[in-house]
Motif scaffolding. Structure first.
Motif, PDB file in Angstrom:
ATOM      1  N   VAL A 505      72.774   1.146 -81.172  1.00  9.84           N
ATOM      2  CA  VAL A 505      73.578   0.576 -82.250  1.00  9.84           C
ATOM      3  C   VAL A 505      74.817   1.434 -82.447  1.00  9.84           C
ATOM      4  O   VAL A 505      74.717   2.621 -82.785  1.00  9.84           O
ATOM      5  CB  VAL A 505      72.776   0.505 -83.569  1.00  9.84           C
ATOM      6  N   ALA A 506      75.985   0.837 -82.221  1.00 10.55           N
ATOM      7  CA  ALA A 506      77.262   1.528 -82.412  1.00 10.55           C
ATOM      8  C   ALA A 506      77.293   2.871 -81.683  1.00 10.55           C
ATOM      9  O   ALA A 506      77.744   3.888 -82.229  1.00 10.55           O
ATOM     10  CB  ALA A 506      77.549   1.717 -83.895  1.00 10.55           C
ATOM     11  N   GLY A 507      76.801   2.873 -80.449  1.00 11.78           N
ATOM     12  CA  GLY A 507      76.819   4.090 -79.644  1.00 11.78           C
ATOM     13  C   GLY A 507      75.755   5.103 -79.986  1.00 11.78           C
ATOM     14  O   GLY A 507      75.790   6.237 -79.485  1.00 11.78           O
ATOM     15  N   THR A 508      74.774   4.723 -80.809  1.00 15.52           N
ATOM     16  CA  THR A 508      73.705   5.641 -81.196  1.00 15.52           C
ATOM     17  C   THR A 508      72.357   5.071 -80.801  1.00 15.52           C
ATOM     18  O   THR A 508      72.024   3.935 -81.163  1.00 15.52           O
ATOM     19  CB  THR A 508      73.725   5.907 -82.715  1.00 15.52           C
ATOM     20  N   VAL A 509      71.582   5.831 -80.058  1.00 12.43           N
ATOM     21  CA  VAL A 509      70.228   5.430 -79.686  1.00 12.43           C
ATOM     22  C   VAL A 509      69.314   5.680 -80.883  1.00 12.43           C
ATOM     23  O   VAL A 509      69.236   6.789 -81.407  1.00 12.43           O
ATOM     24  CB  VAL A 509      69.733   6.201 -78.454  1.00 12.43           C
ATOM     25  N   GLN A 510      68.630   4.620 -81.309  1.00 14.59           N
ATOM     26  CA  GLN A 510      67.789   4.675 -82.494  1.00 14.59           C
ATOM     27  C   GLN A 510      66.398   5.213 -82.155  1.00 14.59           C
ATOM     28  O   GLN A 510      65.807   4.855 -81.147  1.00 14.59           O
ATOM     29  CB  GLN A 510      67.653   3.280 -83.103  1.00 14.59           C
ATOM     30  N   ALA A 511      65.867   6.063 -83.028  1.00 14.30           N
ATOM     31  CA  ALA A 511      64.538   6.636 -82.810  1.00 14.30           C
ATOM     32  C   ALA A 511      63.432   5.662 -83.177  1.00 14.30           C
ATOM     33  O   ALA A 511      62.327   5.739 -82.643  1.00 14.30           O
ATOM     34  CB  ALA A 511      64.382   7.922 -83.609  1.00 14.30           C
ATOM     35  N   ALA A 512      63.720   4.750 -84.095  1.00 12.12           N
ATOM     36  CA  ALA A 512      62.689   3.826 -84.567  1.00 12.12           C
ATOM     37  C   ALA A 512      62.503   2.670 -83.587  1.00 12.12           C
ATOM     38  O   ALA A 512      63.460   2.134 -83.049  1.00 12.12           O
ATOM     39  CB  ALA A 512      63.071   3.276 -85.943  1.00 12.12           C
ATOM     40  N   GLY A 513      61.252   2.286 -83.380  1.00  8.88           N
ATOM     41  CA  GLY A 513      60.938   1.096 -82.599  1.00  8.88           C
ATOM     42  C   GLY A 513      61.112   1.230 -81.108  1.00  8.88           C
ATOM     43  O   GLY A 513      61.280   0.235 -80.400  1.00  8.88           O
ATOM     44  N   THR A 514      61.052   2.442 -80.582  1.00 11.07           N
ATOM     45  CA  THR A 514      61.246   2.632 -79.150  1.00 11.07           C
ATOM     46  C   THR A 514      59.977   2.288 -78.367  1.00 11.07           C
ATOM     47  O   THR A 514      58.892   2.118 -78.933  1.00 11.07           O
ATOM     48  CB  THR A 514      61.648   4.078 -78.844  1.00 11.07           C
ATOM     49  N   ARG A 515      60.103   2.181 -77.057  1.00  6.43           N
ATOM     50  CA  ARG A 515      58.979   1.849 -76.175  1.00  6.43           C
ATOM     51  C   ARG A 515      58.929   2.841 -75.017  1.00  6.43           C
ATOM     52  O   ARG A 515      59.958   3.210 -74.462  1.00  6.43           O
ATOM     53  CB  ARG A 515      59.132   0.439 -75.589  1.00  6.43           C
ATOM     54  N   VAL A 516      57.732   3.257 -74.646  1.00  3.32           N
ATOM     55  CA  VAL A 516      57.505   4.055 -73.448  1.00  3.32           C
ATOM     56  C   VAL A 516      56.550   3.288 -72.552  1.00  3.32           C
ATOM     57  O   VAL A 516      55.561   2.715 -73.025  1.00  3.32           O
ATOM     58  CB  VAL A 516      56.929   5.444 -73.792  1.00  3.32           C
ATOM     59  N   TYR A 517      56.843   3.253 -71.250  1.00  7.10           N
ATOM     60  CA  TYR A 517      56.084   2.461 -70.285  1.00  7.10           C
ATOM     61  C   TYR A 517      55.673   3.315 -69.087  1.00  7.10           C
ATOM     62  O   TYR A 517      56.312   4.327 -68.778  1.00  7.10           O
ATOM     63  CB  TYR A 517      56.929   1.308 -69.733  1.00  7.10           C
TER      64      TYR A 517
END
Length: 535
Positions: A505-517
């Motif tokens: 979002v606006a050049g910022t990677v958000q910590a919330a709601g991420t996924r690891v696979y």
């Protein structure tokens, strides 16, 4: 855009790669663990760096996943821990006759966090992975600069890292250097280096194991005590300024007057072959690759158009430098295939891809126009990844991947929205006699300038077999809404790989709601999300 200066074209591509996600991801993999936790007892973990924060100033965490527990993410360093660099140390079977190491398996991950160099065993033993981390206790380490991996005895490996100077900041003029050694018990020793820093690695031509560092005026061997040093450049001649590349027994070096090839036959024996100031003097030679016969380097006459470029072929046996090819423009990227070299060339009228025969020097140009950036990632098997970014300086940029052979640019497989900057795959077999050992690629299809990796598919291509596999879908609008997606992936040297996705979002990677696979490079539709996070 049609007259965009060449340096701006390079800068824009650099920014594109940073936004695309090469090198890491961010956030957390799911719910936290509770109650009794059991840990895998055998087999190798996969790893992923996890980015969060503003593009260009990310903080990185580190997590593992084990294939026997694909739903579990093991947190080693939290997302805001600021891991500044990491290298996978693998071990395998070294064949000195074929000059190869095969059956590579992850041994340890060596990484830097908060200035401390740490070692993490990658083979499971039933204990919590985070409890097995070994720490050097350093506070100033920045990034790895030289890697001397010993595949036969991994804990004999050594590294050179840059270190923050008195200002405490990495990447400034007072930076220093340190050597990192591993102990037989898996410990980490950090030793600051005073004076000149090492420039390259010397290997034992009989065992292929690393055995010393190349300094500007000498070689320091590690064989006993404080080491055995022997002079390579007396004070009466120019010091080595740069080691362009190392093979298993020779090094191509540059000084203030010319290029030279050092052949290290074993012990303190060596020969130096100067390549002549008339042809090679002036500095600025850039590495393309080496094969069993020769080194290949290029140099631009200027960084401003109009300009010309030159490619040299330097024989490894009885070294002689000769001009392989020349042309107009500025080389932005270069890579080496089996029989050809590929150059991405910026010129006043167009951007083009130049394919050069490594033996004859004959060149074939494919023009793409000023609004297209073409580049090639090569493999060891004569099938390569051609990436095209159209209108790359605009918000309307489009992307495509084609897999091509060395005789033409006819597509063997086309992927609209293809983006290879999502990650890399470590080679399962490494040759000491060529600089290119890659056989597998990982990339995303369906990438766009507006939505990034949101809704993209993670895919892999095996250049040895010609098989493409769709591994699975990254989060879509159902997960990330209208936000752009950020993603990264890493695999190998086995078939295991890990991936990460987050909102951008606006050049910022958000910590919330991420996924690891995790995924298996050899199995279609194997992409599996973690749902539980434990230490």
């Amino acid at each position: 855009m049609n007259r965009l200066p060449v340096l701006c074209r390079i800068a824009l591509l650099t920014g594109l790669i940073a936004l695309s996600g090469c090198g890491g991801g961010g956030g957390s993999g799911g719910g936290s663990g509770s109650g009794s936790v059991s840990y895998p007892a055998t087999g190798a973990f996969g790893w992923i760096l996890k980015a969060s924060g503003t593009t260009g100033a990310f903080s990185y965490g580190l997590s593992l996943v084990h294939p026997s527990k694909a739903s579990t993410e093991y947190t080693i360093e939290v997302a805001n821990a600021n891991v500044s660099d990491a290298r996978l140390l693998s071990g395998g079977s070294v064949n000195t006759s074929s000059l190869q190491v095969t059956a590579l398996q992850p041994h340890s991950l060596i990484y830097i966090v908060g200035g401390d160099v740490r070692l993490l065993p990658m083979q499971a033993n039933g204990a919590a992975p985070a409890s097995r981390v070994q720490r050097a206790g350093s506070t100033s380490a920045c990034r790895f600069e030289l890697v001397a991996n010993d595949a036969a005895t991994p804990l004999n490996s050594r590294y050179i890292v840059s270190s923050a100077g008195s200002d405490g900041v990495c990447g400034t003029s007072d930076d220093g250097h340190a050597e990192v050694r591993l102990t037989s018990s898996g410990g980490v020793v950090y030793a600051p280096i005073g004076g000149d820093a090492p420039l390259g690695v010397v290997r034992d031509p009989s065992t292929l194991a690393p055995r010393g560092w190349i300094y500007p005026r000498n070689v320091l061997l590690w064989n006993s005590g404080s080491g055995t040093a022997f002079e390579t450049r007396p004070s009466s001649v120019a010091a080595i300024a740069r080691v362009i590349t190392d093979t298993y027994r020779s090094s191509l070096v540059e000084d203030s007057t010319q290029l030279s090839v050092f052949d290290f036959a074993g012990g303190t024996s060596y020969t130096e072959t100067p390549l002549g100031s008339t042809l090679t003097g002036g500095g600025g030679w850039q590495f393309i690759g080496f094969d069993a016969d020769a080194y290949y380097v290029y140099r631009n006459a200027s960084q401003a158009l109009p300009s010309t470029w030159t490619v040299l072929r330097i024989t490894r046996a009885s070294p002689v430098a000769s001009v392989l090819s020349t042309g107009s423009g500025i080389v932005a990227l270069a890579s080496m295939g089996s029989s050809v070299l590929y150059l991405t060339v910026f010129d006043q009228a167009d951007n083009r891809l130049t394919r050069i025969d490594k033996t004859s020097g004959s060149a074939a140009d494919a023009s793409f126009g000023l609004n297209v950036f073409p580049s090639v990632q090569t493999s060891a098997n004569g099938i390569h990844l051609l990436w095209r970014v159209t209108d790359f300086a605009t918000s309307a940029a489009t992307y495509a991947i084609d897999f091509i052979n060395e005789t033409s640019s006819t597509s063997l497989l086309n992927r609209p929205g293809g983006n290879p900057t999502v990650g890399v795959v470590e080679a399962s077999t490494v040759s000491f006699n060529t600089s290119e050992s890659r056989s597998r690629f990982i990339y995303a299809s369906g990438y766009s300038a507006a939505s990034g990796f949101n809704g993209a598919m993670l895919e892999t291509y095996d250049s040895a077999t010609g098989i493409n596999r769709v591994l699975g879908a990254l989060p879509s609008s159902a997960d990330f809404g209208s936000d752009a997606g950020y993603a990264s992936a890493i695999g190998g040297p086995t078939s295991l790989g890990l991936a990460f996705a987050a909102r951008l979002v606006a050049g910022t990677v958000q910590a919330a709601g991420t996924r690891v696979y995790s995924y298996d490079l050899g199995v279609a539709n194997s992409l599996a999300a973690t749902t539980v996070t434990v230490p």
